[in-house]
Design a protein around this motif. Structure first.
Motif, PDB file in Angstrom:
ATOM      1  N   HIS A  69       3.101   6.848   2.229  1.00  0.00           N
ATOM      2  CA  HIS A  69       3.662   6.329   3.475  1.00  0.00           C
ATOM      3  C   HIS A  69       3.407   4.818   3.562  1.00  0.00           C
ATOM      4  O   HIS A  69       2.596   4.270   2.834  1.00  0.00           O
ATOM      5  CB  HIS A  69       3.018   7.032   4.682  1.00  0.00           C
ATOM      6  CG  HIS A  69       3.771   8.244   5.121  1.00  0.00           C
ATOM      7  ND1 HIS A  69       3.177   9.259   5.826  1.00  0.00           N
ATOM      8  CD2 HIS A  69       5.070   8.609   4.972  1.00  0.00           C
ATOM      9  CE1 HIS A  69       4.078  10.204   6.096  1.00  0.00           C
ATOM     10  NE2 HIS A  69       5.232   9.828   5.589  1.00  0.00           N
ATOM     11  N   ASN A  70       4.079   4.185   4.507  1.00  0.00           N
ATOM     12  CA  ASN A  70       3.988   2.729   4.681  1.00  0.00           C
ATOM     13  C   ASN A  70       2.554   2.210   4.730  1.00  0.00           C
ATOM     14  O   ASN A  70       1.639   2.918   5.117  1.00  0.00           O
ATOM     15  CB  ASN A  70       4.653   2.326   6.007  1.00  0.00           C
ATOM     16  CG  ASN A  70       6.143   2.395   5.949  1.00  0.00           C
ATOM     17  OD1 ASN A  70       6.790   1.529   5.390  1.00  0.00           O
ATOM     18  ND2 ASN A  70       6.695   3.446   6.504  1.00  0.00           N
ATOM     19  N   GLY A  71       2.427   0.938   4.422  1.00  0.00           N
ATOM     20  CA  GLY A  71       1.178   0.206   4.541  1.00  0.00           C
ATOM     21  C   GLY A  71       1.311  -1.100   3.783  1.00  0.00           C
ATOM     22  O   GLY A  71       1.732  -1.109   2.619  1.00  0.00           O
ATOM     23  N   TYR A  72       1.012  -2.210   4.434  1.00  0.00           N
ATOM     24  CA  TYR A  72       1.179  -3.529   3.831  1.00  0.00           C
ATOM     25  C   TYR A  72       0.079  -4.442   4.357  1.00  0.00           C
ATOM     26  O   TYR A  72      -0.075  -4.597   5.568  1.00  0.00           O
ATOM     27  CB  TYR A  72       2.548  -4.132   4.192  1.00  0.00           C
ATOM     28  CG  TYR A  72       3.685  -3.159   4.014  1.00  0.00           C
ATOM     29  CD1 TYR A  72       4.381  -3.070   2.813  1.00  0.00           C
ATOM     30  CD2 TYR A  72       4.036  -2.288   5.050  1.00  0.00           C
ATOM     31  CE1 TYR A  72       5.405  -2.152   2.642  1.00  0.00           C
ATOM     32  CE2 TYR A  72       5.051  -1.362   4.896  1.00  0.00           C
ATOM     33  CZ  TYR A  72       5.737  -1.298   3.691  1.00  0.00           C
ATOM     34  OH  TYR A  72       6.742  -0.377   3.527  1.00  0.00           O
ATOM     35  N   LEU A  77       0.809  -1.213   0.000  1.00  0.00           N
ATOM     36  CA  LEU A  77       0.000   0.000   0.000  1.00  0.00           C
ATOM     37  C   LEU A  77       0.843   1.265   0.000  1.00  0.00           C
ATOM     38  O   LEU A  77       0.381   2.317  -0.442  1.00  0.00           O
ATOM     39  CB  LEU A  77      -0.935   0.004   1.206  1.00  0.00           C
ATOM     40  CG  LEU A  77      -1.876  -1.211   1.304  1.00  0.00           C
ATOM     41  CD1 LEU A  77      -2.593  -1.219   2.635  1.00  0.00           C
ATOM     42  CD2 LEU A  77      -2.863  -1.225   0.147  1.00  0.00           C
ATOM     43  N   GLY A  78       2.063   1.186   0.485  1.00  0.00           N
ATOM     44  CA  GLY A  78       2.940   2.344   0.519  1.00  0.00           C
ATOM     45  C   GLY A  78       4.370   1.928   0.762  1.00  0.00           C
ATOM     46  O   GLY A  78       4.628   0.956   1.479  1.00  0.00           O
ATOM     47  N   PHE A 109      -0.097  -4.230   8.256  1.00  0.00           N
ATOM     48  CA  PHE A 109       1.119  -3.822   8.951  1.00  0.00           C
ATOM     49  C   PHE A 109       1.383  -2.335   8.727  1.00  0.00           C
ATOM     50  O   PHE A 109       1.335  -1.837   7.598  1.00  0.00           O
ATOM     51  CB  PHE A 109       2.328  -4.623   8.455  1.00  0.00           C
ATOM     52  CG  PHE A 109       2.284  -6.084   8.809  1.00  0.00           C
ATOM     53  CD1 PHE A 109       2.768  -6.529  10.028  1.00  0.00           C
ATOM     54  CD2 PHE A 109       1.756  -7.011   7.927  1.00  0.00           C
ATOM     55  CE1 PHE A 109       2.732  -7.879  10.360  1.00  0.00           C
ATOM     56  CE2 PHE A 109       1.717  -8.363   8.240  1.00  0.00           C
ATOM     57  CZ  PHE A 109       2.200  -8.798   9.464  1.00  0.00           C
ATOM     58  N   ASP A 110       1.668  -1.627   9.806  1.00  0.00           N
ATOM     59  CA  ASP A 110       2.163  -0.249   9.780  1.00  0.00           C
ATOM     60  C   ASP A 110       1.395   0.674   8.837  1.00  0.00           C
ATOM     61  O   ASP A 110       1.953   1.182   7.848  1.00  0.00           O
ATOM     62  CB  ASP A 110       3.651  -0.247   9.427  1.00  0.00           C
ATOM     63  CG  ASP A 110       4.522  -0.643  10.604  1.00  0.00           C
ATOM     64  OD1 ASP A 110       3.972  -1.076  11.629  1.00  0.00           O
ATOM     65  OD2 ASP A 110       5.754  -0.514  10.507  1.00  0.00           O
ATOM     66  N   PRO A 111       0.119   0.931   9.118  1.00  0.00           N
ATOM     67  CA  PRO A 111      -0.666   1.815   8.252  1.00  0.00           C
ATOM     68  C   PRO A 111      -0.277   3.279   8.433  1.00  0.00           C
ATOM     69  O   PRO A 111      -0.665   3.931   9.396  1.00  0.00           O
ATOM     70  CB  PRO A 111      -2.110   1.565   8.706  1.00  0.00           C
ATOM     71  CG  PRO A 111      -1.983   1.144  10.138  1.00  0.00           C
ATOM     72  CD  PRO A 111      -0.696   0.398  10.231  1.00  0.00           C
ATOM     73  N   GLY A 112       0.519   3.789   7.505  1.00  0.00           N
ATOM     74  CA  GLY A 112       0.892   5.190   7.535  1.00  0.00           C
ATOM     75  C   GLY A 112      -0.219   6.064   6.991  1.00  0.00           C
ATOM     76  O   GLY A 112      -1.280   5.594   6.570  1.00  0.00           O
ATOM     77  N   GLU A 113       0.035   7.364   6.985  1.00  0.00           N
ATOM     78  CA  GLU A 113      -0.935   8.335   6.496  1.00  0.00           C
ATOM     79  C   GLU A 113      -1.368   7.978   5.069  1.00  0.00           C
ATOM     80  O   GLU A 113      -0.542   7.652   4.221  1.00  0.00           O
ATOM     81  CB  GLU A 113      -0.293   9.718   6.520  1.00  0.00           C
ATOM     82  CG  GLU A 113      -1.212  10.856   6.142  1.00  0.00           C
ATOM     83  CD  GLU A 113      -0.492  12.188   6.227  1.00  0.00           C
ATOM     84  OE1 GLU A 113      -1.069  13.184   5.761  1.00  0.00           O
ATOM     85  OE2 GLU A 113       0.647  12.223   6.747  1.00  0.00           O
ATOM     86  N   GLY A 114      -2.666   8.006   4.811  1.00  0.00           N
ATOM     87  CA  GLY A 114      -3.179   7.722   3.477  1.00  0.00           C
ATOM     88  C   GLY A 114      -3.518   6.272   3.217  1.00  0.00           C
ATOM     89  O   GLY A 114      -3.935   5.922   2.113  1.00  0.00           O
ATOM     90  N   SER A 157       9.493   6.328   3.097  1.00  0.00           N
ATOM     91  CA  SER A 157       9.927   6.340   4.493  1.00  0.00           C
ATOM     92  C   SER A 157       9.337   7.582   5.168  1.00  0.00           C
ATOM     93  O   SER A 157       8.121   7.768   5.140  1.00  0.00           O
ATOM     94  CB  SER A 157      11.455   6.283   4.595  1.00  0.00           C
ATOM     95  OG  SER A 157      12.061   7.323   3.860  1.00  0.00           O
ATOM     96  N   GLN A 158      10.161   8.459   5.711  1.00  0.00           N
ATOM     97  CA  GLN A 158       9.608   9.548   6.521  1.00  0.00           C
ATOM     98  C   GLN A 158       8.730  10.506   5.716  1.00  0.00           C
ATOM     99  O   GLN A 158       7.698  10.963   6.197  1.00  0.00           O
ATOM    100  CB  GLN A 158      10.749  10.325   7.179  1.00  0.00           C
ATOM    101  CG  GLN A 158      10.271  11.362   8.181  1.00  0.00           C
ATOM    102  CD  GLN A 158      11.423  12.001   8.924  1.00  0.00           C
ATOM    103  OE1 GLN A 158      12.523  12.121   8.398  1.00  0.00           O
ATOM    104  NE2 GLN A 158      11.182  12.396  10.161  1.00  0.00           N
ATOM    105  N   ALA A 159       9.126  10.791   4.485  1.00  0.00           N
ATOM    106  CA  ALA A 159       8.361  11.731   3.664  1.00  0.00           C
ATOM    107  C   ALA A 159       7.804  11.024   2.439  1.00  0.00           C
ATOM    108  O   ALA A 159       8.559  10.406   1.687  1.00  0.00           O
ATOM    109  CB  ALA A 159       9.243  12.897   3.226  1.00  0.00           C
TER     110      ALA A 159
END
Length: 301
Positions: free
Chosen positions: A25-28, A12-13, A39-44, A16-18
Motif C-alpha cells: 500500500h501507499n507510503g512515501y 515505500l509503497g 505522505f499517506d502511510p498505508g498498511e505495512g 492502490s486499493q489492493a
C-alpha cells in the motif's frame, strides 16, 4: 563546512486499493534536509520503513491527503513505533479536518504506552499549512475530501566565486554579505545570481481539477497517482482518479522536471505501460515507481 542532507524521495509503497505480491500500500518519505515528511502511510508502512533502512526518528511530519484506507491504515503502527523508539521531538500531523474522527481513531487504534508529542494541524482550506519547511495544500477532486501537498523552498542567491574574488570578499565576509545584503561598496546582487528554490508536489487520488495544476506548476519533482491507463479513462473519472496519460499531460503543461508515477491498480500486469503513456505526452524524466526505490530531487536549475 556543514554537509547538507540529501533531498530524496523514498518510495515505500506503490499499490492502490489492493496490495500485490510486489507492491505495498501507499507510503512515501520525502527527505528534505533535516525534515522527513511521510505522505499517506498505508498498511505495512512500518515494515517498509525498516526494509528501506529508514529509522522512525527520521519522520518529522505526517501528511495525509485523505482517509481512504490505502492512504492511512499504516498510521497507527507508525505512531506507535515512534513511541516505542522514544522519539522525543514533536511530530506534526497534517490531515483534512473533515476526517478528524478517523484521525482520532487511528491515533489511538489500540492501547500502547504513548509518549509521542503529536502536533495536529487539521486542514480546512487551500493555503500554507507549515512554515518550516514551507508546505502548502490545494483541494483535489476525489470521492471524499482530499488535499494535495506542495513543498516550496524560498528563492535565494548563488554566490559567484570569481566576482567575490574581484571584489576582495572572502572568508567570514561572504556570510556577512549574504546576511546584510551589502558590505561597504559591494552589494549582494553584484557578486551573486538568482537561485530558484526547489519545489516538490505530491498529488494523490483525484480527477483532473484546478488543484492538480496549481500543485504541479513549475515543480522539480511531481509525485502523482496514475491508477489507470488511458483506455480506462471512464473508470478513472468514475472513481475519482487519473490515468498515466493525464498525469503526463499535467507534467508537460506545468513544466515539471521529474515525473514520478505511482498508485497503480492491480488490474495491470505490466507497469511499463504507465511510463509509455506518460512519456508520449511528456518529454521530461518519467519514473514508474517501485517499492523501496529512492528518487533524488533533481539538481537545482
Amino acid at each position: 563546512m556543514t554537509a547538507v542532507s540529501a533531498r530524496e524521495l523514498v518510495v515505500l509503497g506503490t499499490a492502490s486499493q489492493a496490495p500485490t505480491r510486489h507492491r505495498n500500500h501507499n507510503g512515501y518519505l520525502l527527505r528534505w534536509d533535516g525534515h522527513g515528511l511521510l505522505f499517506d502511510p498505508g498498511e505495512g508502512t512500518q515494515r517498509q520503513l525498516t526494509l528501506a533502512g529508514v529509522a522512525s526518528s527520521a519522520i518529522t511530519h505526517v501528511c495525509l491527503t485523505h482517509f481512504h484506507g490505502d492512504h492511512c491504515l499504516g498510521l497507527p503502527g507508525v505512531l506507535q513505533r515512534l513511541s516505542l523508539d522514544r522519539v522525543t521531538r514533536p511530530v506534526h500531523a497534517h490531515f483534512p479536518a473533515s476526517g478528524r474522527v478517523w484521525f482520532d481513531r487511528l491515533r489511538h487504534a489500540t492501547p500502547f504506552h504513548d509518549t509521542l508529542d503529536v502536533r495536529e494541524h487539521p486542514i480546512t482550506a487551500d493555503g500554507p499549512v507549515c512554515a518550516d519547511p514551507y508546505l502548502e495544500v490545494r483541494r483535489l477532486d476525489h470521492r471524499i475530501e482530499s488535499y494535495g501537498y506542495r513543498l516550496v523552498e524560498p528563492d535565494g542567491r548563488r554566490m559567484l566565486p570569481d566576482r567575490l574574488a574581484a571584489a576582495g570578499v572572502h572568508g567570514p565576509a561572504v556570510r556577512e554579505l549574504q546576511r546584510t545584503g551589502s558590505l561597504g561598496p559591494v552589494t549582494l546582487e553584484e557578486v551573486s545570481e538568482p537561485r530558484p528554490g526547489q519545489k516538490v508536489a505530491f498529488v494523490m487520488d483525484t480527477r483532473l481539477c484546478d488543484g492538480v495544476h496549481a500543485l504541479a506548476a513549475g515543480v522539480d519533482l511531481l509525485v502523482i497517482e496514475s491508477t489507470f491507463l488511458d483506455a480506462d479513462a471512464d473508470l478513472a473519472d468514475a472513481y475519482g482518479h487519473l490515468t498515466a496519460g493525464q498525469a503526463g499531460a499535467v507534467a508537460a503543461r506545468a513544466g515539471v522536471r521529474t515525473l514520478v508515477l505511482t498508485h497503480f491498480s492491480q488490474r495491470y500486469p505490466d507497469p511499463a505501460r504507465f511510463g509509455e503513456e506518460a512519456a508520449a505526452v511528456f518529454d521530461g524524466e518519467v519514473v514508474v515507481a517501485h517499492d523501496l526505490q529512492r528518487v533524488p530531487v533533481p539538481p537545482r536549475r
